[in-house]
Design a protein around this motif. Structure first.
Motif, mmCIF file in Angstrom:
data_model
loop_
_atom_site.group_PDB
_atom_site.id
_atom_site.type_symbol
_atom_site.label_atom_id
_atom_site.label_comp_id
_atom_site.label_asym_id
_atom_site.label_seq_id
_atom_site.Cartn_x
_atom_site.Cartn_y
_atom_site.Cartn_z
ATOM 1 N N TYR A 6 -92.223 -40.295 -90.229
ATOM 2 C CA TYR A 6 -90.812 -40.363 -89.846
ATOM 3 C C TYR A 6 -90.687 -40.769 -88.393
ATOM 4 C CZ TYR A 6 -87.985 -38.981 -93.778
ATOM 5 O OH TYR A 6 -87.303 -38.992 -94.958
ATOM 6 N N CYS A 8 -87.760 -40.719 -85.117
ATOM 7 C CA CYS A 8 -86.465 -40.330 -84.575
ATOM 8 C C CYS A 8 -86.268 -41.076 -83.253
ATOM 9 C CB CYS A 8 -86.471 -38.811 -84.352
ATOM 10 S SG CYS A 8 -85.038 -38.196 -83.468
ATOM 11 N N CYS A 62 -92.661 -35.842 -91.261
ATOM 12 C CA CYS A 62 -91.260 -35.426 -91.224
ATOM 13 C C CYS A 62 -91.052 -33.988 -90.731
ATOM 14 C CB CYS A 62 -90.627 -35.640 -92.597
ATOM 15 S SG CYS A 62 -88.873 -35.296 -92.601
ATOM 16 N N GLU A 66 -88.981 -33.107 -87.301
ATOM 17 C CA GLU A 66 -87.766 -32.290 -87.424
ATOM 18 C C GLU A 66 -87.823 -31.048 -86.556
ATOM 19 O OE1 GLU A 66 -85.639 -32.997 -91.744
ATOM 20 O OE2 GLU A 66 -87.057 -31.360 -91.512
ATOM 21 N N ALA A 88 -87.647 -42.620 -92.501
ATOM 22 C CA ALA A 88 -89.033 -42.982 -92.796
ATOM 23 C C ALA A 88 -89.406 -44.262 -92.044
ATOM 24 C CB ALA A 88 -89.199 -43.185 -94.290
#
Ligand SMILES: Cc1cc2nc3c(=O)[nH]c(=O)nc-3n(C[C@H](O)[C@H](O)[C@H](O)COP(=O)(O)O)c2cc1C
Length: 147
Positions: A6, A8, A62, A66, A88
């Motif tokens: 993932y 961000c 992920c 997070e 993703a």
């Protein structure tokens, strides 16, 4: 898929009070935390500080991204956090760094320009890609300088 990668991408406003020395000290402490915490989480990424704004890319599994981002969100050293991308990703873009700190040599330039004024949902994705491009470009330059 528990190990899915993932990414961000966000930017935020610096809330560290005081002058540039104080800001430099706090950034050192943020980078020390990243060097300590990110490798065991398998998180890599990059952090840029320019003209009162932070921009950060976090990439990893992920759950790691997070939980780390939730912690970073609560950090009082920044605010007005604008998430430009969370999803993703195919590959790591900053695989060599637990947290690269970029843009040190470009302090005199306005690297992010309009990002602080960005509004609207539709442009979010494009703006995320654009910010990622800026951060990647800085990383390549940094690597070239180090080589
Ligand atoms: C803009 C910004 C980026 C940050 N990035 C990270 C990071 O990548 N990794 C990290 O562990 N902490 C990061 N932090 C610091 C965390 O908010 C938190 O202070 C730190 O993780 C606490 O570390 P500790 O749990 O080891 O005491 C960041 C803080 C700010 C303001």
């Amino acid at each position: 898929m528990p190990s899915e990668l993932y990414r961000c991408v966000y930017y935020s406003k610096n809330l560290i009070a005081g002058g540039s020395l104080r800001i430099a000290e706090e950034i050192e402490s943020i980078l020390a935390a990243a060097r300590r915490n990110n490798p065991p989480l398998s998180v890599t990424g990059a952090l840029v500080f320019n003209r009162g704004l932070f921009a950060q890319v976090l990439e990893g599994p992920c759950p790691s991204v997070e939980s780390l981002f939730e912690k970073i969100l609560r950090d009082e050293r920044h605010g007005d956090i604008q998430v430009l991308g969370f999803g993703a990703a195919r590959e790591r873009l900053f695989s060599n760094w637990s947290m690269a700190f970029l843009g040190r040599s470009r302090e005199d330039q306005d690297l992010f320009g309009h990002f602080g004024r960005q509004t609207g949902f539709n442009t979010e994705r494009i703006e995320g890609d654009r910010l990622l491009e800026i951060v990647r470009h800085l990383a390549f330059e940094e690597e070239a300088r180090a080589a």
